[in-house]
Design an enzyme around this catalytic site. Structure first.
Site, PDB file in Angstrom:
ATOM      1  CD  GLU A 138      33.982   1.043  -8.128  1.00 56.04           C
ATOM      2  OE1 GLU A 138      34.264   0.604  -9.255  1.00 56.04           O
ATOM      3  OE2 GLU A 138      33.541   0.322  -7.204  1.00 56.04           O
ATOM      4  CD  GLU A 140      29.176   0.540  -6.101  1.00 56.42           C
ATOM      5  OE1 GLU A 140      29.649  -0.540  -6.519  1.00 56.42           O
ATOM      6  OE2 GLU A 140      29.183   1.595  -6.756  1.00 56.42           O
TER       7      GLU A 140
END
Ligand code: AHR
Length: 502
Positions: A173, A302
């Site tokens: 991220e 995720e």
């Protein structure tokens, strides 16, 4: 009448078992207490890994485990977690609860856990705050066989042979907690870091780049991030990581209770989980434009539900309960991954134990299996099986959610068909046409509850668990194949195993 048609004679791509993967971060009680209790714990363990949890994960055939984060990965310095545990650095876990991280679970411990689980390790390196040399040395430490400073350090720490590490993430991220970077900046940095993530000897690394924030709060970058990465760095990665959570509130707002929700909220969560299909299609279209030969894969490392944490628990620990709603999200999401397994190579539900959509919850020495766990167990027959061509026709269950979700695969002659009735309150009668063969049901299992919020607790750990499914009527064998009718209770997941015969 709802209809499912499966062509038993037409296979598509193979469903990589990695799609049934998991994610474990240094977050709350996932690693410490959930997976690792340490060598001095009275809780039964082998080398510090709790035996009950390891056995439960082996039962669902966990294929791969991602570690050490998540956001934690971009603040993790691996050298803090090697050598004598008593001498390891104590640090603050700034992302998750501000608690002390004593680094007692590090590289050796993680790879020992994977050995016990019989699964592949997926290690996420630190690009956000770590140095290039640090990342290069980590890979050398783990995978280099010969004489070198890092291989010698590994030996000095008690491990003679290198480990096999296939999957390595280069940042996490990086548009957000991994450094708040622009896509262009990350693409350039990625190229530098990836250059030094080397293959030593026989060990071949599958390099994974951080992908966009697929759909939660950060409307920044999405396909634009994917396009920038494909344009500028695609030669240096094998997989691009996507993340997607079924968050119902905006970032920072209440996401709703995990256990106390309305029927409308139930459908909103399911609808958002089905959006995964669109997320994959959109990114796949961008990826394929630059990679027509299907080399670059999506690594969905995720995914899952993200509700409010349980009242009275540390909000930084993201501990949530798990109900039949989560079970339906899990099954429908895995069905979507199966259907896109030509480009989705891996998926990792967040997170294995005690965090977000966990398959296992623990309380001291106690452990329970969540409804989501049972879905992973019921669907494990899809691992490494060939997807069968199939179609469904059905009405809406509610609020734009179709009544059915299904997936059919075949492996070694055995067909696994899993079907969900997504309706909160209506039975689904399904006409099932199995074309091309006379088959009979060898086994039929079902997960359901009398409530969409049905759950397991430490007081009643087996309140929701799979049982036999008896709602099957064989209609006929004819020249096109086998015809059956299924009657699925509201909010249920059913698995049929079929084999040749009549
Ligand atoms: O899974 C919890 C967090 O969600 C991860 O650390 C991060 O990557 C994502 O934002």
């Amino acid at each position: 009448m709802n209809q499912i048609v499966v062509n038993l004679k037409k296979t598509k791509h193979t469903v990589s078992r990695m799609i049934y993967g998991h994610f474990s971060e240094h977050l709350g009680r996932c690693i410490y207490e959930g997976l690792f209790v340490g060598k001095d714990s009275p809780i039964p363990h082998v080398n510090g890994m709790r035996t009950d949890v390891v056995n439960a994960l082996k039962e669902i055939k966990i294929p791969v485990l991602r570690w050490p984060g998540g956001c934690f990965a971009d603040e993790y310095h691996w050298k803090d977690g090697i050598g004598d545990p008593a001498a390891r650095k104590r640090m603050v876990n700034t992302h998750w609860g501000g608690v002390v991280e004593d680094n007692s679970f590090g590289t050796h411990e993680f790879l020992e856990l994977c050995r016990q689980l019989g699964c592949e390790p997926y290690i996420n390196g630190n690009l956000g705050s770590g140095e290039i040399a640090e990342m290069q040395e980590w890979v050398e430490y783990m995978t280099f066989k010969g004489e070198s400073p890092m291989a010698n350090l590994r030996r000095a720490n008690g491990r003679e042979e290198p480990w096999a590490v296939s999957y390595f993430g280069i940042g996490n991220e990086n548009w957000g907690c991994g450094g708040n970077m622009r896509a262009e900046y990350y693409a350039d940095l990625y190229r530098r870091y990836a250059t030094y993530v080397r293959n030593y000897g026989e060990n071949k690394i599958f390099r994974i780049a951080s992908g966009p924030g697929a759909d939660y709060g950060h409307d920044n970058l999405k396909q634009c991030w994917t396009r920038t990465m494909m344009e500028n760095a695609r030669q240096l990665f094998d997989g691009l990581a996507l993340h997607y959570y079924t968050l119902t509130g905006h970032w920072g707002e209440s996401k709703g209770s995990a256990t106390d929700f309305t029927e409308a909220e139930y459908y909103t969560t399911l609808r958002r989980s089905l959006w995964l299909d669109e997320v994959i299609k959109q990114h796949a279209a961008v990826i394929r434009r630059f990679d027509p030969n299907n080399r670059v894969k999506i690594i969905f490392d995720e995914w899952g539900t993200w509700h409010d944490c349980e009242p009275g628990t540390n909000p930084g620990f993201l501990y949530q309960q798990n109900t039949m709603r989560d079970a339906l999200v899990a099954a429908a999401s895995l069905h979507i991954f199966n259907s896109h397994a030509d480009i989705v190579h891996m998926a990792n539900i967040a997170q294995t134990v005690n965090v977000l959509q966990a398959v296992i919850l623990t309380d001291g020495a106690k452990m329970l299996l969540t409804p989501t766990y049972h879905v992973f167990n019921m669907l494990k027959g899809h691992q490494d099986a060939a997807l069968l061509e199939s179609h469904q026709i059905c009405g809406a269950a509610g609020e734009g959610v179709p009544q059915l979700s299904h997936s059919a695969t075949v492996k070694d002659g055995a067909v696994t068909l899993t079907v969900c009735n997504m309706s909160a309150d209506q039975t689904a009668e399904v006409s099932l046409s199995l074309l091309g063969q006379h088959v009979k049901v060898q086994e039929a299992a079902m997960l359901t509850s009398d409530s969409i919020a049905g759950k397991n607790t430490f007081e009643q750990p087996s309140a929701v668990q799979p049982g036999d499914f008896s709602g099957i009527r064989l209609e006929e064998y004819n020249k096109t194949g086998t015809q059956m009718t299924l009657k699925l209770p509201a909010c249920s997941v059913v698995r049929l195993t079929l084999g040749e015969g009549s």
